[in-house]
Write a protein that holds these residues in place. Structure first.
Motif, PDB file in Angstrom:
ATOM      1  N   UNK A  32     -75.808  64.711  -8.963  1.00 18.56           N
ATOM      2  CA  UNK A  32     -75.929  64.843 -10.423  1.00 18.56           C
ATOM      3  C   UNK A  32     -76.419  66.228 -10.830  1.00 18.56           C
ATOM      4  N   UNK A  33     -77.133  66.902  -9.960  1.00 18.65           N
ATOM      5  CA  UNK A  33     -77.667  68.225 -10.299  1.00 18.65           C
ATOM      6  C   UNK A  33     -76.566  69.289 -10.294  1.00 18.65           C
ATOM      7  N   UNK A  34     -75.636  69.171  -9.354  1.00 21.89           N
ATOM      8  CA  UNK A  34     -74.576  70.176  -9.227  1.00 21.89           C
ATOM      9  C   UNK A  34     -73.212  69.652  -9.664  1.00 21.89           C
ATOM     10  N   UNK A  35     -73.142  68.376 -10.034  1.00 20.71           N
ATOM     11  CA  UNK A  35     -71.882  67.723 -10.413  1.00 20.71           C
ATOM     12  C   UNK A  35     -70.837  67.919  -9.309  1.00 20.71           C
ATOM     13  N   UNK A  36     -71.258  67.646  -8.067  1.00 18.03           N
ATOM     14  CA  UNK A  36     -70.321  67.781  -6.952  1.00 18.03           C
ATOM     15  C   UNK A  36     -70.160  66.442  -6.235  1.00 18.03           C
ATOM     16  N   UNK A  37     -68.982  66.250  -5.691  1.00 20.45           N
ATOM     17  CA  UNK A  37     -68.625  65.008  -5.014  1.00 20.45           C
ATOM     18  C   UNK A  37     -68.284  65.314  -3.561  1.00 20.45           C
ATOM     19  N   UNK A  38     -68.735  64.439  -2.681  1.00 21.02           N
ATOM     20  CA  UNK A  38     -68.365  64.528  -1.272  1.00 21.02           C
ATOM     21  C   UNK A  38     -68.141  63.119  -0.753  1.00 21.02           C
ATOM     22  N   UNK A  39     -67.316  63.042   0.269  1.00 15.86           N
ATOM     23  CA  UNK A  39     -67.083  61.754   0.899  1.00 15.86           C
ATOM     24  C   UNK A  39     -67.627  61.834   2.322  1.00 15.86           C
ATOM     25  N   UNK A  40     -68.399  60.824   2.687  1.00 14.56           N
ATOM     26  CA  UNK A  40     -68.958  60.762   4.028  1.00 14.56           C
ATOM     27  C   UNK A  40     -68.338  59.625   4.809  1.00 14.56           C
ATOM     28  N   UNK A  41     -68.596  59.635   6.095  1.00 16.70           N
ATOM     29  CA  UNK A  41     -68.083  58.597   6.985  1.00 16.70           C
ATOM     30  C   UNK A  41     -69.276  57.994   7.734  1.00 16.70           C
ATOM     31  N   UNK A  42     -69.286  56.678   7.840  1.00 22.95           N
ATOM     32  CA  UNK A  42     -70.347  56.005   8.583  1.00 22.95           C
ATOM     33  C   UNK A  42     -70.208  56.407  10.053  1.00 22.95           C
ATOM     34  N   UNK A  43     -71.283  57.005  10.608  1.00 21.19           N
ATOM     35  CA  UNK A  43     -71.237  57.530  11.974  1.00 21.19           C
ATOM     36  C   UNK A  43     -71.459  56.440  13.029  1.00 21.19           C
ATOM     37  N   UNK A  44     -72.184  55.397  12.668  1.00 24.56           N
ATOM     38  CA  UNK A  44     -72.411  54.275  13.588  1.00 24.56           C
ATOM     39  C   UNK A  44     -72.750  53.055  12.743  1.00 24.56           C
ATOM     40  N   UNK A  45     -72.602  51.888  13.318  1.00 23.35           N
ATOM     41  CA  UNK A  45     -72.920  50.667  12.569  1.00 23.35           C
ATOM     42  C   UNK A  45     -74.371  50.724  12.095  1.00 23.35           C
ATOM     43  N   UNK A  46     -74.643  50.248  10.881  1.00 20.23           N
ATOM     44  CA  UNK A  46     -76.022  50.243  10.375  1.00 20.23           C
ATOM     45  C   UNK A  46     -76.944  49.420  11.272  1.00 20.23           C
ATOM     46  N   UNK A  47     -78.228  49.776  11.242  1.00 13.89           N
ATOM     47  CA  UNK A  47     -79.218  49.034  12.027  1.00 13.89           C
ATOM     48  C   UNK A  47     -79.381  47.630  11.457  1.00 13.89           C
ATOM     49  N   UNK A  48     -80.031  46.779  12.200  1.00 12.71           N
ATOM     50  CA  UNK A  48     -80.359  45.447  11.692  1.00 12.71           C
ATOM     51  C   UNK A  48     -81.409  45.613  10.593  1.00 12.71           C
ATOM     52  N   UNK A  49     -81.406  44.752   9.593  1.00 15.47           N
ATOM     53  CA  UNK A  49     -82.410  44.864   8.526  1.00 15.47           C
ATOM     54  C   UNK A  49     -83.830  44.786   9.096  1.00 15.47           C
ATOM     55  N   UNK A  50     -84.686  45.636   8.576  1.00 12.49           N
ATOM     56  CA  UNK A  50     -86.086  45.663   9.012  1.00 12.49           C
ATOM     57  C   UNK A  50     -86.957  46.138   7.856  1.00 12.49           C
ATOM     58  N   UNK A  51     -88.240  45.877   7.977  1.00 14.92           N
ATOM     59  CA  UNK A  51     -89.175  46.361   6.955  1.00 14.92           C
ATOM     60  C   UNK A  51     -89.597  47.778   7.310  1.00 14.92           C
ATOM     61  N   UNK A  52     -89.744  48.564   6.281  1.00 13.72           N
ATOM     62  CA  UNK A  52     -90.230  49.930   6.462  1.00 13.72           C
ATOM     63  C   UNK A  52     -91.575  50.023   5.755  1.00 13.72           C
ATOM     64  N   UNK A  53     -92.471  50.795   6.288  1.00 18.20           N
ATOM     65  CA  UNK A  53     -93.820  50.876   5.717  1.00 18.20           C
ATOM     66  C   UNK A  53     -93.759  51.200   4.227  1.00 18.20           C
ATOM     67  N   UNK A  54     -94.610  50.517   3.484  1.00 22.16           N
ATOM     68  CA  UNK A  54     -94.783  50.706   2.032  1.00 22.16           C
ATOM     69  C   UNK A  54     -93.572  50.276   1.213  1.00 22.16           C
ATOM     70  N   UNK A  55     -92.649  49.536   1.801  1.00 18.90           N
ATOM     71  CA  UNK A  55     -91.518  49.017   1.034  1.00 18.90           C
ATOM     72  C   UNK A  55     -91.498  47.492   1.149  1.00 18.90           C
ATOM     73  N   UNK A  56     -91.403  46.805  -0.001  1.00 21.18           N
ATOM     74  CA  UNK A  56     -91.440  45.340   0.035  1.00 21.18           C
ATOM     75  C   UNK A  56     -90.111  44.702   0.447  1.00 21.18           C
ATOM     76  N   UNK A  57     -89.026  45.485   0.440  1.00 22.67           N
ATOM     77  CA  UNK A  57     -87.717  44.916   0.777  1.00 22.67           C
ATOM     78  C   UNK A  57     -87.257  45.405   2.138  1.00 22.67           C
ATOM     79  N   UNK A  58     -86.366  44.647   2.730  1.00 19.30           N
ATOM     80  CA  UNK A  58     -85.821  45.041   4.035  1.00 19.30           C
ATOM     81  C   UNK A  58     -84.788  46.144   3.841  1.00 19.30           C
TER      82      UNK A  58
END
Length: 153
Positions: A18-44
């Motif tokens: 939004x700052x530069x009004x630029x678009x890029x497309x990325x590719x998932x490099x590996x399957x996402x990790x299994x859901x887990x809790x991260x410190x200070x976040x209430x959601x997985x």
């Protein structure tokens, strides 16, 4: 709606800055990790490695999202939310552009008030005006003298 936790290696991900009004497309490099809790976040969250060009970066994203934000960057598994972000930013730009004449007028008025009310600036402006008049008079005198000399040559 395709969630980040459901992505597989090779899937496309969309980035809009939004700052530069630029678009890029990325590719998932590996399957996402299994859901887990991260410190200070209430959601997985899931850790998602995304490659853009030759750069791979891992993002921790709440497992229930298909669109998220990292600072000024909107990241989405699908294109419609990116298009909405583009429309929103365009509308903000239109509003800012239409407000410019008002802000230019306010800037001019503030400058005039500062010149009028600040004794130092007022004195400097008066001195500058006198110097400009003096320079103009000197130029006029020089031209008159040149014409006078031209008549006698």
């Amino acid at each position: 709606m395709l969630l980040f936790k459901d992505l597989k290696m090779g899937h496309s991900v969309h980035f809009f800055n939004r700052k530069t009004a630029s678009y890029e497309q990325g590719i998932i490099a590996s399957d996402p990790s299994l859901p887990h809790y991260q410190s200070a976040q209430p959601t997985m969250v899931v850790d998602v490695a995304i490659t853009i060009g030759s750069d791979t970066k891992t993002y921790s994203i709440p497992e229930t999202l298909s669109t998220t934000y990292y600072g000024d960057v909107c990241i989405s598994t699908e294109l419609p939310p990116i298009l909405n972000e583009i429309d929103q930013l365009s509308n903000q730009a239109d509003a800012a552009i239409s407000a410019m004449p008002k802000w230019e007028e306010i800037r001019t008025k503030c400058s005039d008030l500062r010149d009028t009310l600040n004794p130092e600036i007022k004195e400097k402006k008066q001195l500058d005006d006198r110097m400009n008049k003096l320079e103009t008079s000197m130029t006029d005198m020089k031209q008159m003298f040149q014409k006078f000399m031209d008549k006698f040559n």
